[in-house]
Scaffold this motif. Structure first.
Motif, PDB file in Angstrom:
ATOM      1  N   ALA A   1      44.738  43.023  42.107  1.00  0.00           N
ATOM      2  CA  ALA A   1      45.982  43.330  41.397  1.00  0.00           C
ATOM      3  C   ALA A   1      47.170  42.704  42.118  1.00  0.00           C
ATOM      4  O   ALA A   1      48.081  42.146  41.486  1.00  0.00           O
ATOM      5  CB  ALA A   1      46.161  44.839  41.269  1.00  0.00           C
ATOM      6  N   ARG A   2      47.185  42.759  43.429  1.00  0.00           N
ATOM      7  CA  ARG A   2      48.262  42.158  44.217  1.00  0.00           C
ATOM      8  C   ARG A   2      48.275  40.645  44.039  1.00  0.00           C
ATOM      9  O   ARG A   2      49.326  40.034  43.845  1.00  0.00           O
ATOM     10  CB  ARG A   2      48.100  42.506  45.706  1.00  0.00           C
ATOM     11  CG  ARG A   2      49.262  42.033  46.571  1.00  0.00           C
ATOM     12  CD  ARG A   2      48.935  42.133  48.053  1.00  0.00           C
ATOM     13  NE  ARG A   2      47.793  41.319  48.430  1.00  0.00           N
ATOM     14  CZ  ARG A   2      47.810  39.984  48.535  1.00  0.00           C
ATOM     15  NH1 ARG A   2      48.888  39.308  48.275  1.00  0.00           N
ATOM     16  NH2 ARG A   2      46.716  39.336  48.884  1.00  0.00           N
ATOM     17  N   ARG A   3      47.097  40.035  44.065  1.00  0.00           N
ATOM     18  CA  ARG A   3      47.008  38.580  43.897  1.00  0.00           C
ATOM     19  C   ARG A   3      47.527  38.164  42.527  1.00  0.00           C
ATOM     20  O   ARG A   3      48.294  37.210  42.404  1.00  0.00           O
ATOM     21  CB  ARG A   3      45.551  38.122  44.065  1.00  0.00           C
ATOM     22  CG  ARG A   3      45.376  36.607  44.006  1.00  0.00           C
ATOM     23  CD  ARG A   3      43.907  36.223  43.832  1.00  0.00           C
ATOM     24  NE  ARG A   3      43.390  36.593  42.542  1.00  0.00           N
ATOM     25  CZ  ARG A   3      43.603  35.905  41.403  1.00  0.00           C
ATOM     26  NH1 ARG A   3      44.351  34.831  41.413  1.00  0.00           N
ATOM     27  NH2 ARG A   3      43.080  36.316  40.268  1.00  0.00           N
ATOM     28  N   ARG A   4      47.127  38.889  41.489  1.00  0.00           N
ATOM     29  CA  ARG A   4      47.589  38.560  40.136  1.00  0.00           C
ATOM     30  C   ARG A   4      49.098  38.714  40.008  1.00  0.00           C
ATOM     31  O   ARG A   4      49.759  37.900  39.359  1.00  0.00           O
ATOM     32  CB  ARG A   4      46.876  39.435  39.106  1.00  0.00           C
ATOM     33  CG  ARG A   4      45.430  39.061  38.929  1.00  0.00           C
ATOM     34  CD  ARG A   4      44.772  39.931  37.916  1.00  0.00           C
ATOM     35  NE  ARG A   4      43.364  39.573  37.765  1.00  0.00           N
ATOM     36  CZ  ARG A   4      42.615  39.983  36.785  1.00  0.00           C
ATOM     37  NH1 ARG A   4      43.108  40.767  35.842  1.00  0.00           N
ATOM     38  NH2 ARG A   4      41.357  39.617  36.724  1.00  0.00           N
ATOM     39  N   ALA A   5      49.643  39.748  40.608  1.00  0.00           N
ATOM     40  CA  ALA A   5      51.096  39.943  40.577  1.00  0.00           C
ATOM     41  C   ALA A   5      51.803  38.781  41.263  1.00  0.00           C
ATOM     42  O   ALA A   5      52.845  38.301  40.784  1.00  0.00           O
ATOM     43  CB  ALA A   5      51.467  41.272  41.235  1.00  0.00           C
ATOM     44  N   GLU A   6      51.254  38.295  42.362  1.00  0.00           N
ATOM     45  CA  GLU A   6      51.848  37.153  43.066  1.00  0.00           C
ATOM     46  C   GLU A   6      51.786  35.887  42.223  1.00  0.00           C
ATOM     47  O   GLU A   6      52.720  35.077  42.220  1.00  0.00           O
ATOM     48  CB  GLU A   6      51.159  36.937  44.416  1.00  0.00           C
ATOM     49  CG  GLU A   6      51.415  38.028  45.426  1.00  0.00           C
ATOM     50  CD  GLU A   6      52.872  38.116  45.841  1.00  0.00           C
ATOM     51  OE1 GLU A   6      53.584  37.086  45.836  1.00  0.00           O
ATOM     52  OE2 GLU A   6      53.307  39.233  46.166  1.00  0.00           O
ATOM     53  N   VAL A   7      50.694  35.691  41.498  1.00  0.00           N
ATOM     54  CA  VAL A   7      50.561  34.518  40.626  1.00  0.00           C
ATOM     55  C   VAL A   7      51.623  34.559  39.531  1.00  0.00           C
ATOM     56  O   VAL A   7      52.316  33.569  39.279  1.00  0.00           O
ATOM     57  CB  VAL A   7      49.149  34.425  40.009  1.00  0.00           C
ATOM     58  CG1 VAL A   7      49.097  33.416  38.883  1.00  0.00           C
ATOM     59  CG2 VAL A   7      48.127  34.081  41.086  1.00  0.00           C
ATOM     60  N   VAL A   8      51.775  35.703  38.883  1.00  0.00           N
ATOM     61  CA  VAL A   8      52.772  35.829  37.815  1.00  0.00           C
ATOM     62  C   VAL A   8      54.178  35.619  38.369  1.00  0.00           C
ATOM     63  O   VAL A   8      55.003  34.946  37.746  1.00  0.00           O
ATOM     64  CB  VAL A   8      52.631  37.195  37.103  1.00  0.00           C
ATOM     65  CG1 VAL A   8      53.783  37.441  36.148  1.00  0.00           C
ATOM     66  CG2 VAL A   8      51.305  37.263  36.368  1.00  0.00           C
ATOM     67  N   THR A   9      54.455  36.147  39.543  1.00  0.00           N
ATOM     68  CA  THR A   9      55.754  35.940  40.174  1.00  0.00           C
ATOM     69  C   THR A   9      55.982  34.464  40.464  1.00  0.00           C
ATOM     70  O   THR A   9      57.065  33.927  40.220  1.00  0.00           O
ATOM     71  CB  THR A   9      55.849  36.758  41.479  1.00  0.00           C
ATOM     72  OG1 THR A   9      55.703  38.142  41.157  1.00  0.00           O
ATOM     73  CG2 THR A   9      57.167  36.530  42.186  1.00  0.00           C
TER      74      THR A   9
END
Length: 83
Positions: A21-29
């Motif tokens: 979830a953290r990795r995906r949030a970083e990608v979207v950011t």
């Protein structure tokens, strides 16, 4: 002498769900607020169509054979090769 040393190990665990979830949030950011997924997919579809346009008869035969074998994706939405 073979001695069991597992008692000397320190347990280690990581919550991969949280990390994903953290990795995906970083990608979207990183993509930023102006990233348009619909436009990106449309661009990919256009590039795919252009890549396989203008094939001669032999190239088209090979392309059709590779699609049939699942090596190349077909024209269906969400295309992906099956192998």
């Amino acid at each position: 002498m073979n001695q069991d040393s597992t008692g000397d190990l320190t347990p280690f665990s990581i919550d991969l769900t949280f990390e994903e979830a953290r990795r995906r949030a970083e990608v979207v950011t990183a993509l930023g607020p102006h990233w348009d997924p619909r436009a990106a997919l449309q661009g990919e579809d256009e590039a795919y169509a252009l890549l396989y346009s203008g094939l001669d008869a032999e190239q088209q035969r090979v392309y059709d054979m590779l699609v049939e074998a699942g090596v190349l994706p077909g024209e269906e939405p969400g295309r992906a090769a099956s192998h």
